[in-house]
Scaffold this motif. Structure first.
Motif, PDB file in Angstrom:
ATOM      1  N   ASN A 281      44.927  34.962  36.540  1.00  0.00           N
ATOM      2  CA  ASN A 281      44.983  34.559  35.395  1.00  0.00           C
ATOM      3  C   ASN A 281      43.462  33.675  35.304  1.00  0.00           C
ATOM      4  OD1 ASN A 281      44.865  32.973  32.386  1.00  0.00           O
ATOM      5  ND2 ASN A 281      46.115  31.542  33.958  1.00  0.00           N
ATOM      6  N   TYR A 282      43.339  32.675  35.964  1.00  0.00           N
ATOM      7  CA  TYR A 282      42.268  32.052  35.967  1.00  0.00           C
ATOM      8  C   TYR A 282      40.990  32.547  36.487  1.00  0.00           C
ATOM      9  CZ  TYR A 282      44.653  27.652  35.454  1.00  0.00           C
ATOM     10  OH  TYR A 282      45.640  26.613  34.962  1.00  0.00           O
ATOM     11  N   CYS A 283      40.943  33.294  37.578  1.00  0.00           N
ATOM     12  CA  CYS A 283      39.895  33.833  38.323  1.00  0.00           C
ATOM     13  C   CYS A 283      39.291  35.109  37.612  1.00  0.00           C
ATOM     14  CB  CYS A 283      39.858  33.962  39.737  1.00  0.00           C
ATOM     15  SG  CYS A 283      40.208  32.900  40.734  1.00  0.00           S
ATOM     16  N   GLY A 284      40.398  35.971  37.091  1.00  0.00           N
ATOM     17  CA  GLY A 284      40.116  37.101  36.621  1.00  0.00           C
ATOM     18  C   GLY A 284      39.277  36.933  35.277  1.00  0.00           C
ATOM     19  N   ILE A 285      39.754  35.853  34.492  1.00  0.00           N
ATOM     20  CA  ILE A 285      39.234  35.718  33.124  1.00  0.00           C
ATOM     21  C   ILE A 285      38.014  35.198  33.324  1.00  0.00           C
ATOM     22  CG2 ILE A 285      39.267  34.420  30.980  1.00  0.00           C
ATOM     23  CD1 ILE A 285      42.409  34.967  31.212  1.00  0.00           C
ATOM     24  N   LEU A 286      37.637  34.145  34.316  1.00  0.00           N
ATOM     25  CA  LEU A 286      36.465  33.526  34.443  1.00  0.00           C
ATOM     26  C   LEU A 286      35.294  34.577  34.810  1.00  0.00           C
ATOM     27  CD1 LEU A 286      37.406  30.146  36.460  1.00  0.00           C
ATOM     28  CD2 LEU A 286      36.340  30.451  33.961  1.00  0.00           C
ATOM     29  N   GLU A 287      35.789  35.559  35.580  1.00  0.00           N
ATOM     30  CA  GLU A 287      34.970  36.709  35.964  1.00  0.00           C
ATOM     31  C   GLU A 287      34.759  37.688  34.837  1.00  0.00           C
ATOM     32  OE1 GLU A 287      32.882  37.358  39.103  1.00  0.00           O
ATOM     33  OE2 GLU A 287      33.063  35.286  38.458  1.00  0.00           O
ATOM     34  N   GLY A 288      35.363  37.645  33.692  1.00  0.00           N
ATOM     35  CA  GLY A 288      35.196  38.476  32.649  1.00  0.00           C
ATOM     36  C   GLY A 288      36.041  39.770  32.865  1.00  0.00           C
ATOM     37  N   GLU A 289      36.953  40.022  33.788  1.00  0.00           N
ATOM     38  CA  GLU A 289      37.767  41.114  34.335  1.00  0.00           C
ATOM     39  C   GLU A 289      39.011  41.364  33.524  1.00  0.00           C
ATOM     40  OE1 GLU A 289      37.085  43.517  36.388  1.00  0.00           O
ATOM     41  OE2 GLU A 289      35.311  42.611  37.541  1.00  0.00           O
ATOM     42  N   PHE A 290      38.918  41.361  32.013  1.00  0.00           N
ATOM     43  CA  PHE A 290      39.710  41.284  31.085  1.00  0.00           C
ATOM     44  C   PHE A 290      40.720  42.637  31.076  1.00  0.00           C
ATOM     45  CE2 PHE A 290      36.452  39.079  28.291  1.00  0.00           C
ATOM     46  CZ  PHE A 290      36.907  37.718  28.829  1.00  0.00           C
ATOM     47  N   GLU A 291      40.104  43.645  31.316  1.00  0.00           N
ATOM     48  CA  GLU A 291      40.927  44.797  31.436  1.00  0.00           C
ATOM     49  C   GLU A 291      41.709  44.868  32.500  1.00  0.00           C
ATOM     50  OE1 GLU A 291      40.424  49.696  31.890  1.00  0.00           O
ATOM     51  OE2 GLU A 291      38.766  48.686  31.286  1.00  0.00           O
ATOM     52  N   PHE A 292      41.493  44.247  33.879  1.00  0.00           N
ATOM     53  CA  PHE A 292      42.211  44.214  35.092  1.00  0.00           C
ATOM     54  C   PHE A 292      43.319  43.286  34.908  1.00  0.00           C
ATOM     55  CE2 PHE A 292      42.610  41.365  38.791  1.00  0.00           C
ATOM     56  CZ  PHE A 292      43.338  42.519  39.754  1.00  0.00           C
ATOM     57  N   VAL A 293      42.973  41.886  34.202  1.00  0.00           N
ATOM     58  CA  VAL A 293      44.047  40.989  33.907  1.00  0.00           C
ATOM     59  C   VAL A 293      44.919  41.576  32.976  1.00  0.00           C
ATOM     60  CG1 VAL A 293      44.450  38.709  33.088  1.00  0.00           C
ATOM     61  CG2 VAL A 293      42.500  39.012  34.431  1.00  0.00           C
ATOM     62  N   THR A 294      44.710  42.190  31.964  1.00  0.00           N
ATOM     63  CA  THR A 294      45.744  42.790  31.292  1.00  0.00           C
ATOM     64  C   THR A 294      46.598  43.823  31.677  1.00  0.00           C
ATOM     65  OG1 THR A 294      44.206  42.449  29.362  1.00  0.00           O
ATOM     66  CG2 THR A 294      46.035  44.051  29.272  1.00  0.00           C
ATOM     67  N   GLN A 295      46.014  44.721  32.648  1.00  0.00           N
ATOM     68  CA  GLN A 295      46.986  45.785  33.332  1.00  0.00           C
ATOM     69  C   GLN A 295      47.738  45.015  34.349  1.00  0.00           C
ATOM     70  OE1 GLN A 295      43.837  48.217  35.620  1.00  0.00           O
ATOM     71  NE2 GLN A 295      43.630  49.518  33.483  1.00  0.00           N
TER      72      GLN A 295
END
Length: 516
Positions: A281-295
């Motif tokens: 949640n923290y790292c994925g969103i900071l890196e802009g990996e929104f699709e990955f985090v949602t999946q």
């Protein structure tokens, strides 16, 4: 006067229907036609929405009274506790192995050594397969006691195969214990702060990282799931704290794949899996990996988390992740739905969350409400979030909350509320040892413009504050604080005389046009 403890009520209320049924089927004697007193007490407590001991005595009296209720409650608590321990052990591999150890011990004491040894062989294989190392140590102790007095007929080759075919060596096991201990320390460090770190804390994090790195070659070749988990989660968390978010996310993806290959552990060790989700949640969103985090948060394997506390924590983290994604991508209709969902669910989950999680979710609710211009709700949730700072963790969140409250009271345009909050916020930053230019600039800007009537003069003040942000754009604390709420974007929206929501919508639309 000593008040009555509501613990038994809390315990009974926490039981699922299946647990209640199991208790009544297995821990209640059916010899008597009339229900036992403790069963009447159980039913009375289960029916109460709020614990009221006086009402229970009145309902069950005169059999139950002030003199015997303490004894009946104690006896009932013991039975319920025994019941849920037994129920929780159903289909629980670790509990099954432990029960086998107890049975081996009893058979050994009674001299039934052949049967004890047969059970031991089966239990060892299961313990190795599930990496239940602590239970393996207990099994080995039982074996040593058996061979001291028994004449058990076991072929040497078979015995050697069973006893020596460990999944990891003893040296590797000792290293695993070290990594586990470091991970516990790492988690405690993360609770202190995520980004506003003093030099002592930074040095400690760097030292731990160097220690963990010594186990790299072993981790890359180890057949142990837990060795790899502790190694990579240690590195990922420490890198995150050192603001190396991109490298941290690479390792978190690797750990996620480990769990996908060993999904059975999600059911038995859900807390570790949920911490992985929290870090994604923290790292994925900071890196802009929104699709990955949602999946990741919508993956069906998350359905293995069925315990109430685990489920509450997972769903809360999922909310935090999606709320940030929807806000950053200007999906405000989804933000509204999510906010309404959490307002209904959070009251149910709150008792199951720790202070850190409760604080974080309240601030998230406050920010979502603020962006949607639901200022009264924003004020309510942000103030509730501040109440959870008494545990001494995440001091950086406290500064975020103070500025957010000032923004909210400014937006409410209530002079009394704003003045009171300004004094509180000013005092907070004045007393705090850590000073950051963007915080001072924002607080001073809001104080000056609140009483201004000329829009041009206001815009000039907004621009002055924005310049401080620009001058300090490489400041890690400013970057991370702005990832929680985009202060500079809010100032820009004021210079354009549009709502912050409208500013984000325009910004996202422009970014999409450039990317296309």
């Amino acid at each position: 006067m000593k008040t009555t403890s509501p613990f038994l009520w809390q315990l009974i209320q926490s039981l699922s229907n299946a647990e209640k049924l199991f208790f009544k089927r297995n821990f209640i004697s059916n010899r008597s036609s009339s229900p036992k007193l403790y069963i009447q007490l159980f039913d009375a407590i289960a029916a109460q929405k709020k614990y009221d001991e006086t009402a229970i005595i009145k309902k069950i009296g005169p059999l139950l009274n002030k003199k015997n209720i303490a004894h009946q409650k104690h006896y009932l608590q013991q039975l319920v506790s025994q019941s849920i321990i037994k129920y929780d052990g159903l289909n629980n591999t670790s509990q099954d192995i432990y029960n086998q150890i107890l049975l081996i011990r009893i058979y050994r004491k009674k001299g039934l050594l052949d049967e004890a040894h047969n059970i031991w062989k089966k239990a060892v294989l299961i313990a190795r397969k599930t990496e239940s190392y602590a239970l393996l140590n207990l099994l080995k102790t039982e074996f040593e006691k058996m061979i001291l007095f028994s004449s058990t007929h076991t072929l040497y080759d078979e015995l050697h195969s069973l006893f020596k075919s460990n999944k990891i060596t003893y040296v590797e096991y000792a290293d695993l214990i070290t990594l586990r201990d470091i991970y516990a320390e790492t988690i405690l460090l993360k609770r202190k702060a995520h980004f506003d770190l003093d030099e002592t804390l930074k040095n400690k994090i760097a030292e731990l990282y160097d220690v963990v790195e010594k186990y790299k070659s072993t981790a890359e070749t180890s057949s142990s799931f837990w060795f790899r988990h502790y190694y990579y989660m240690n590195k990922a968390t420490l890198l995150y704290l050192l603001n190396e978010v991109s490298n941290s996310l690479i390792l978190l993806r690797l750990v996620l794949n480990l769990w996908k290959e060993n999904t059975a552990y999600i059911s038995t060790h859900g807390e570790y899996y949920i911490e992985l989700m929290y870090m994604i949640n923290y790292c994925g969103i900071l890196e802009g990996e929104f699709e990955f985090v949602t999946q990741v948060f919508n993956d069906n394997q998350n359905d293995r988390l069925i315990e109430p506390v685990q489920r509450a924590n997972f769903e809360t983290i999922k909310y935090l992740a999606l709320n940030k994604i929807y806000n950053k991508t200007a999906q405000y209709s989804e933000v509204e739905k999510l906010l309404q969902f959490m307002k209904e669910k959070y009251q149910q989950w709150e008792p199951l969350l720790n202070s850190d999680m409760n604080r974080t979710v309240n601030l998230s609710l406050g920010i979502a409400s603020f962006v949607l211009e639901q200022y009264i709700d924003a004020l309510y949730y942000t103030k509730r979030g501040i109440n959870f700072f008494k545990d001494g963790t995440r001091e950086e969140h406290s500064s975020v909350a103070q500025i957010l409250l000032l923004l909210i009271t400014y937006s409410l345009n209530n002079e009394k509320l704003f003045d009171a909050q300004y004094r509180t916020t000013y005092t907070y930053f004045y007393k705090r040892k850590k000073k950051h230019p963007f915080e001072t600039a924002l607080v001073q800007c809001l104080h000056r413009i609140f009483y201004m009537t000329d829009n041009k003069s206001k815009i000039e003040e907004y621009k002055k504050a924005m310049k401080v942000f620009d001058d300090n754009k490489d400041d890690t604390v400013q970057q991370m604080a702005s990832s929680i709420f985009n202060y500079q974007g809010w100032l820009q929206s004021k210079t354009e005389r549009i709502t912050y929501r409208r500013y984000v919508e325009k910004k996202v639309k422009a970014e999409k046009a450039v990317n296309n």
